[in-house]
Design a protein around this motif. Structure first.
Motif, PDB file in Angstrom:
ATOM      1  N   ARG A 163       0.830  -1.208   0.000  1.00 55.47           N
ATOM      2  CA  ARG A 163       0.000   0.000   0.000  1.00 55.47           C
ATOM      3  C   ARG A 163       0.859   1.252   0.000  1.00 55.47           C
ATOM      4  O   ARG A 163       0.547   2.234  -0.683  1.00 55.47           O
ATOM      5  CB  ARG A 163      -0.917   0.020   1.229  1.00 55.47           C
ATOM      6  CG  ARG A 163      -2.294  -0.537   0.956  1.00 55.47           C
ATOM      7  CD  ARG A 163      -3.207  -0.426   2.154  1.00 55.47           C
ATOM      8  NE  ARG A 163      -3.518   0.957   2.469  1.00 55.47           N
ATOM      9  CZ  ARG A 163      -3.956   1.369   3.657  1.00 55.47           C
ATOM     10  NH1 ARG A 163      -4.119   0.508   4.635  1.00 55.47           N
ATOM     11  NH2 ARG A 163      -4.232   2.640   3.871  1.00 55.47           N
ATOM     12  N   LEU A 164       1.941   1.212   0.773  1.00 56.82           N
ATOM     13  CA  LEU A 164       2.864   2.353   0.825  1.00 56.82           C
ATOM     14  C   LEU A 164       3.424   2.643  -0.563  1.00 56.82           C
ATOM     15  O   LEU A 164       3.442   3.780  -1.018  1.00 56.82           O
ATOM     16  CB  LEU A 164       4.009   2.063   1.812  1.00 56.82           C
ATOM     17  CG  LEU A 164       5.169   3.057   1.784  1.00 56.82           C
ATOM     18  CD1 LEU A 164       4.867   4.263   2.660  1.00 56.82           C
ATOM     19  CD2 LEU A 164       6.467   2.418   2.218  1.00 56.82           C
ATOM     20  N   LYS A 165       3.861   1.585  -1.244  1.00 52.01           N
ATOM     21  CA  LYS A 165       4.502   1.737  -2.554  1.00 52.01           C
ATOM     22  C   LYS A 165       3.519   2.226  -3.625  1.00 52.01           C
ATOM     23  O   LYS A 165       3.917   2.887  -4.575  1.00 52.01           O
ATOM     24  CB  LYS A 165       5.096   0.397  -3.021  1.00 52.01           C
ATOM     25  CG  LYS A 165       6.263  -0.071  -2.174  1.00 52.01           C
ATOM     26  CD  LYS A 165       7.521   0.669  -2.550  1.00 52.01           C
ATOM     27  CE  LYS A 165       8.723  -0.052  -1.963  1.00 52.01           C
ATOM     28  NZ  LYS A 165       9.955   0.658  -2.252  1.00 52.01           N
ATOM     29  N   THR A 166       2.227   1.891  -3.467  1.00 49.15           N
ATOM     30  CA  THR A 166       1.257   2.281  -4.499  1.00 49.15           C
ATOM     31  C   THR A 166       0.572   3.612  -4.181  1.00 49.15           C
ATOM     32  O   THR A 166       0.479   4.476  -5.050  1.00 49.15           O
ATOM     33  CB  THR A 166       0.179   1.191  -4.677  1.00 49.15           C
ATOM     34  OG1 THR A 166      -0.415   0.930  -3.403  1.00 49.15           O
ATOM     35  CG2 THR A 166       0.771  -0.075  -5.245  1.00 49.15           C
ATOM     36  N   GLU A 167       0.107   3.772  -2.921  1.00 52.28           N
ATOM     37  CA  GLU A 167      -0.678   4.956  -2.572  1.00 52.28           C
ATOM     38  C   GLU A 167       0.159   6.221  -2.440  1.00 52.28           C
ATOM     39  O   GLU A 167      -0.196   7.264  -2.984  1.00 52.28           O
ATOM     40  CB  GLU A 167      -1.406   4.738  -1.242  1.00 52.28           C
ATOM     41  CG  GLU A 167      -2.693   3.963  -1.363  1.00 52.28           C
ATOM     42  CD  GLU A 167      -3.421   3.866  -0.040  1.00 52.28           C
ATOM     43  OE1 GLU A 167      -3.355   4.818   0.760  1.00 52.28           O
ATOM     44  OE2 GLU A 167      -4.048   2.819   0.191  1.00 52.28           O
ATOM     45  N   VAL A 168       1.268   6.128  -1.705  1.00 50.42           N
ATOM     46  CA  VAL A 168       2.002   7.340  -1.318  1.00 50.42           C
ATOM     47  C   VAL A 168       2.558   8.114  -2.514  1.00 50.42           C
ATOM     48  O   VAL A 168       2.411   9.339  -2.559  1.00 50.42           O
ATOM     49  CB  VAL A 168       3.102   7.003  -0.277  1.00 50.42           C
ATOM     50  CG1 VAL A 168       3.913   8.238   0.054  1.00 50.42           C
ATOM     51  CG2 VAL A 168       2.466   6.427   0.976  1.00 50.42           C
ATOM     52  N   PRO A 169       3.173   7.464  -3.523  1.00 50.16           N
ATOM     53  CA  PRO A 169       3.686   8.256  -4.647  1.00 50.16           C
ATOM     54  C   PRO A 169       2.599   9.016  -5.418  1.00 50.16           C
ATOM     55  O   PRO A 169       2.912   9.917  -6.195  1.00 50.16           O
ATOM     56  CB  PRO A 169       4.353   7.213  -5.544  1.00 50.16           C
ATOM     57  CG  PRO A 169       4.722   6.113  -4.618  1.00 50.16           C
ATOM     58  CD  PRO A 169       3.614   6.073  -3.612  1.00 50.16           C
ATOM     59  N   LYS A 170       1.324   8.674  -5.187  1.00 48.72           N
ATOM     60  CA  LYS A 170       0.226   9.366  -5.875  1.00 48.72           C
ATOM     61  C   LYS A 170      -0.308  10.549  -5.067  1.00 48.72           C
ATOM     62  O   LYS A 170      -1.078  11.350  -5.583  1.00 48.72           O
ATOM     63  CB  LYS A 170      -0.929   8.392  -6.140  1.00 48.72           C
ATOM     64  CG  LYS A 170      -0.569   7.313  -7.152  1.00 48.72           C
ATOM     65  CD  LYS A 170      -1.732   6.361  -7.356  1.00 48.72           C
ATOM     66  CE  LYS A 170      -1.301   5.185  -8.207  1.00 48.72           C
ATOM     67  NZ  LYS A 170      -1.965   3.944  -7.813  1.00 48.72           N
ATOM     68  N   MET A 171       0.097  10.650  -3.786  1.00 44.76           N
ATOM     69  CA  MET A 171      -0.393  11.732  -2.931  1.00 44.76           C
ATOM     70  C   MET A 171       0.261  13.051  -3.336  1.00 44.76           C
ATOM     71  O   MET A 171       1.439  13.078  -3.669  1.00 44.76           O
ATOM     72  CB  MET A 171      -0.075  11.434  -1.454  1.00 44.76           C
ATOM     73  CG  MET A 171      -0.896  10.325  -0.848  1.00 44.76           C
ATOM     74  SD  MET A 171      -0.239   9.708   0.717  1.00 44.76           S
ATOM     75  CE  MET A 171      -0.379  11.133   1.763  1.00 44.76           C
ATOM     76  N   LYS A 172      -0.527  14.135  -3.292  1.00 41.68           N
ATOM     77  CA  LYS A 172       0.024  15.451  -3.632  1.00 41.68           C
ATOM     78  C   LYS A 172       0.920  15.977  -2.524  1.00 41.68           C
ATOM     79  O   LYS A 172       1.978  16.523  -2.784  1.00 41.68           O
ATOM     80  CB  LYS A 172      -1.114  16.452  -3.877  1.00 41.68           C
ATOM     81  CG  LYS A 172      -1.473  16.597  -5.329  1.00 41.68           C
ATOM     82  CD  LYS A 172      -2.454  17.728  -5.521  1.00 41.68           C
ATOM     83  CE  LYS A 172      -2.822  17.849  -6.993  1.00 41.68           C
ATOM     84  NZ  LYS A 172      -4.021  18.657  -7.193  1.00 41.68           N
ATOM     85  N   LEU A 173       0.467  15.840  -1.275  1.00 40.47           N
ATOM     86  CA  LEU A 173       1.228  16.321  -0.130  1.00 40.47           C
ATOM     87  C   LEU A 173       1.629  15.119   0.718  1.00 40.47           C
ATOM     88  O   LEU A 173       0.771  14.376   1.179  1.00 40.47           O
ATOM     89  CB  LEU A 173       0.376  17.287   0.710  1.00 40.47           C
ATOM     90  CG  LEU A 173       1.033  17.789   1.994  1.00 40.47           C
ATOM     91  CD1 LEU A 173       2.157  18.759   1.671  1.00 40.47           C
ATOM     92  CD2 LEU A 173       0.022  18.432   2.893  1.00 40.47           C
ATOM     93  N   ILE A 174       2.936  14.949   0.887  1.00 42.43           N
ATOM     94  CA  ILE A 174       3.434  13.810   1.656  1.00 42.43           C
ATOM     95  C   ILE A 174       4.232  14.347   2.841  1.00 42.43           C
ATOM     96  O   ILE A 174       5.249  15.003   2.662  1.00 42.43           O
ATOM     97  CB  ILE A 174       4.321  12.896   0.782  1.00 42.43           C
ATOM     98  CG1 ILE A 174       3.527  12.412  -0.441  1.00 42.43           C
ATOM     99  CG2 ILE A 174       4.827  11.710   1.590  1.00 42.43           C
ATOM    100  CD1 ILE A 174       4.384  11.887  -1.560  1.00 42.43           C
TER     101      ILE A 174
END
Length: 126
Positions: free
Chosen positions: A66-77
């Motif tokens: 989930r980390l590898k798929t969801e996070v790179p798509k987030m605008k603000l991390i």
């Protein structure tokens, strides 16, 4: 003009004062003051109790995916955004951000000891 009458809009009105009440003696006043302090003591509240959140401290296989798929798509991390989204601990969130930055999946915007700000890595660098 020494009389107790007031002229109000052409009508005469006499001002009235309430009758004088009997003054308490000094002893009576002292007794009343001493009796006043025997009220109930204020109970202190225990304050608001927040529910304890059991955030994960290690990645499980499914959570890592989930980390590898969801996070790179987030605008603000930010670490706090990962804690909210993935229900992981703060130190684990910081470690995850370092790893994703190392793999160039996310891009650093601002780095401060207390708050890291990242965004998704874009295909074309501006």
């Amino acid at each position: 003009s020494g009389s107790k009458t007031l002229l109000a809009f052409g009508r005469q009105r006499t001002s009235t004062m309430p009758p004088k009440t009997q003054q308490k003696s000094k002893e009576a006043k002292m007794a009343a003051a001493m009796a006043g302090g025997k009220g109930k003591k204020k109970k202190w509240s225990k304050g608001k109790v927040r529910e304890k959140v059991a955030n994960k401290v290690l990645f499980e296989e499914e959570l890592y995916e989930r980390l590898k798929t969801e996070v790179p798509k987030m605008k603000l991390i930010t670490p706090s955004a990962l804690v909210e989204r993935l229900k992981i601990g703060g130190s684990l969130a910081r470690a995850a951000i370092k790893e994703l930055e190392g793999e160039e999946m996310i891009k650093r915007l601002s780095y401060h000891s207390s708050q890291w700000v990242y965004t998704r890595a874009t295909a074309v660098e501006a």
